[in-house]
Design an enzyme around this catalytic site. Sequence first.
Site, PDB file in Angstrom:
ATOM      1  N   LYS A 123       0.854  -1.183   0.000  1.00 44.16           N
ATOM      2  CA  LYS A 123       0.000   0.000   0.000  1.00 44.16           C
ATOM      3  C   LYS A 123       0.890   1.234   0.000  1.00 44.16           C
ATOM      4  O   LYS A 123       1.908   1.267   0.718  1.00 44.16           O
ATOM      5  CB  LYS A 123      -0.876   0.003   1.262  1.00 44.16           C
ATOM      6  CG  LYS A 123      -1.853  -1.162   1.325  1.00 44.16           C
ATOM      7  CD  LYS A 123      -3.060  -0.913   0.461  1.00 44.16           C
ATOM      8  CE  LYS A 123      -4.104  -2.006   0.624  1.00 44.16           C
ATOM      9  NZ  LYS A 123      -5.262  -1.789  -0.234  1.00 44.16           N
TER      10      LYS A 123
ATOM     11  N   ASP B 240      -0.778  -0.320  -4.324  1.00 41.46           N
ATOM     12  CA  ASP B 240      -2.203   0.045  -4.261  1.00 41.46           C
ATOM     13  C   ASP B 240      -2.308   1.350  -3.471  1.00 41.46           C
ATOM     14  O   ASP B 240      -1.848   1.422  -2.325  1.00 41.46           O
ATOM     15  CB  ASP B 240      -2.989  -1.070  -3.551  1.00 41.46           C
ATOM     16  CG  ASP B 240      -4.500  -0.831  -3.544  1.00 41.46           C
ATOM     17  OD1 ASP B 240      -4.948   0.219  -4.049  1.00 41.46           O
ATOM     18  OD2 ASP B 240      -5.231  -1.698  -3.012  1.00 41.46           O
TER      19      ASP B 240
ATOM     20  N   LYS C 105     -13.831  -7.782  -7.332  1.00 42.55           N
ATOM     21  CA  LYS C 105     -14.259  -8.249  -6.007  1.00 42.55           C
ATOM     22  C   LYS C 105     -15.765  -8.442  -6.104  1.00 42.55           C
ATOM     23  O   LYS C 105     -16.479  -7.480  -6.400  1.00 42.55           O
ATOM     24  CB  LYS C 105     -13.978  -7.194  -4.935  1.00 42.55           C
ATOM     25  CG  LYS C 105     -12.511  -6.896  -4.697  1.00 42.55           C
ATOM     26  CD  LYS C 105     -12.324  -5.824  -3.629  1.00 42.55           C
ATOM     27  CE  LYS C 105     -10.864  -5.468  -3.475  1.00 42.55           C
ATOM     28  NZ  LYS C 105     -10.649  -4.345  -2.534  1.00 42.55           N
TER      29      LYS C 105
HETATM   30  O1  LIG Z   1      -5.712  -9.300   1.419  1.00 47.26           O
HETATM   31  C1  LIG Z   1      -6.806  -8.761   1.246  1.00 47.26           C
HETATM   32  O2  LIG Z   1      -7.878  -9.279   1.655  1.00 47.26           O
HETATM   33  C2  LIG Z   1      -6.877  -7.465   0.492  1.00 47.26           C
HETATM   34  C3  LIG Z   1      -6.175  -6.330   1.124  1.00 47.26           C
HETATM   35  C4  LIG Z   1      -6.508  -5.015   0.467  1.00 47.26           C
HETATM   36  O3  LIG Z   1      -5.712  -4.558  -0.317  1.00 47.26           O
HETATM   37  C5  LIG Z   1      -7.730  -4.318   0.845  1.00 47.26           C
HETATM   38  C6  LIG Z   1      -8.243  -4.568   2.098  1.00 47.26           C
HETATM   39  C7  LIG Z   1      -9.359  -3.913   2.548  1.00 47.26           C
HETATM   40  C8  LIG Z   1      -9.994  -3.026   1.723  1.00 47.26           C
HETATM   41  C9  LIG Z   1      -9.511  -2.756   0.454  1.00 47.26           C
HETATM   42  C10 LIG Z   1      -8.386  -3.415  -0.015  1.00 47.26           C
HETATM   43  C11 LIG Z   1      -7.977  -3.135  -1.420  1.00 47.26           C
HETATM   44  O4  LIG Z   1      -7.721  -4.014  -2.234  1.00 47.26           O
HETATM   45  O5  LIG Z   1      -7.944  -1.959  -1.782  1.00 47.26           O
HETATM   46 MG   LIG Z   2      -7.364  -2.005  -3.807  1.00 43.69          MG
END
Ligand SMILES: O=C(O)CCC(=O)c1ccccc1C(=O)O
Ligand SMILES: [Mg+2]
Length: 371
Positions: A166, A191, A265
Amino acid sequence: MALPITEIKIKKLKMRLKHSFSTSFGSVKDKEFFLIEARDGEGNCGYGESVAFEVPWYTEETVKTVFHMMEDYLIPILQMECLTHPQDVSNIFKPIKRNHMAKAAIEGAIWDLYAKREGVSLARALGGERKKIEVGIAIGIQPTINELLHTIDQAFQEGYKRIKIKIKPGYDIKVLREVRWHFPSIPLMVDANSAYTLDDIEHLKQLDEFDLMMIEQPLSDDDIMDHAKLQSVIHTPVCLDESIHSLEDVKMAYELGSCRIINIKPGRVGGLTEAKRIHDYCKEKDIHVWCGGMLETGVGRAQNIALASLPQFTLPGDISSSSRYWEKDIIYPEIVARNGMIEVPDQPGIGYQLDEEKVDHFLEWEKVYQL
Ligand SMILES: O=C(O)CCC(=O)c1ccccc1C(=O)O
Ligand SMILES: [Mg+2]
């Protein structure tokens, strides 16, 4: 053939993550969510999981809005309508705008129930072909660079196929320079969860020097236009996450050149049926897709595994072992990634059993609806 559902049960659970997960907008320590059970009166039960968080930082939905939608609108629709296939669910829910995570939680339970009635795996029911899927790991913003480097090293040793970190303004170029210094050739992506704007274009161009697989959702969560402007001036492929709520959004992004990769997702797009429609379109247009994660427990994770077995999921998804996030997961066997691969179960439905003892342990309350 009819798909008779006699009962929907909503179970409210609260589970503590092993480590809090931090992104550009905040962190999650306790996961509150709903486990949805759909029964057919013949002994079959399908499971779904809601992925909304308590605070609407990711999209507008929250734990409370999900319950409100399910109880006051979505379950009453199920009480009125007869289903023949889980693909009907998104159609009958159409009069209710958006609220995709609420819809997906119920739809996921119905897909699982359907697959169990048919005696096929959920993967097979969705049209999945892969026996194993490649998976990567998402690492939240860490308190120190050393902790980040250590976590990356560990993930890489465990065999994860790609590392996602991140980023946010002030925690990006310098961090990537360190990471690339220590790990010059690992498959790496970032990300931003919408932390930048077009004013940062010159800054974001610097990402090109790090040989990243992609940058996920750099700009505003509902934007498609600005991402096209950004993609036209950077070499790093842009991947959209928050901006994609439906197939129509994907078509717009494709036409405008807003991204080269899509993160799917089920919760964000309203369920597995819409996820599959997006997948099919991306396959036709040769857009690479991967399955994102929402810090799910085993139920949501199992649904993601089934989805990621579809052929156009060509990139490793955010689907790590249960033990990455949970001391004890609510399913058995727990989900295990070995060498960055997870086997797609071929037992009926999601292919994992609910651990009722664990569910009871984390249960806050439950409510039953007869259909
Ligand atoms: O390992 C995971 O479940 C995803 C982790 C992650 O990047 C994420 C987790 C919570 C909310 C948004 C995100 C995302 O993909 O932006
Ligand atoms: Mg994301």
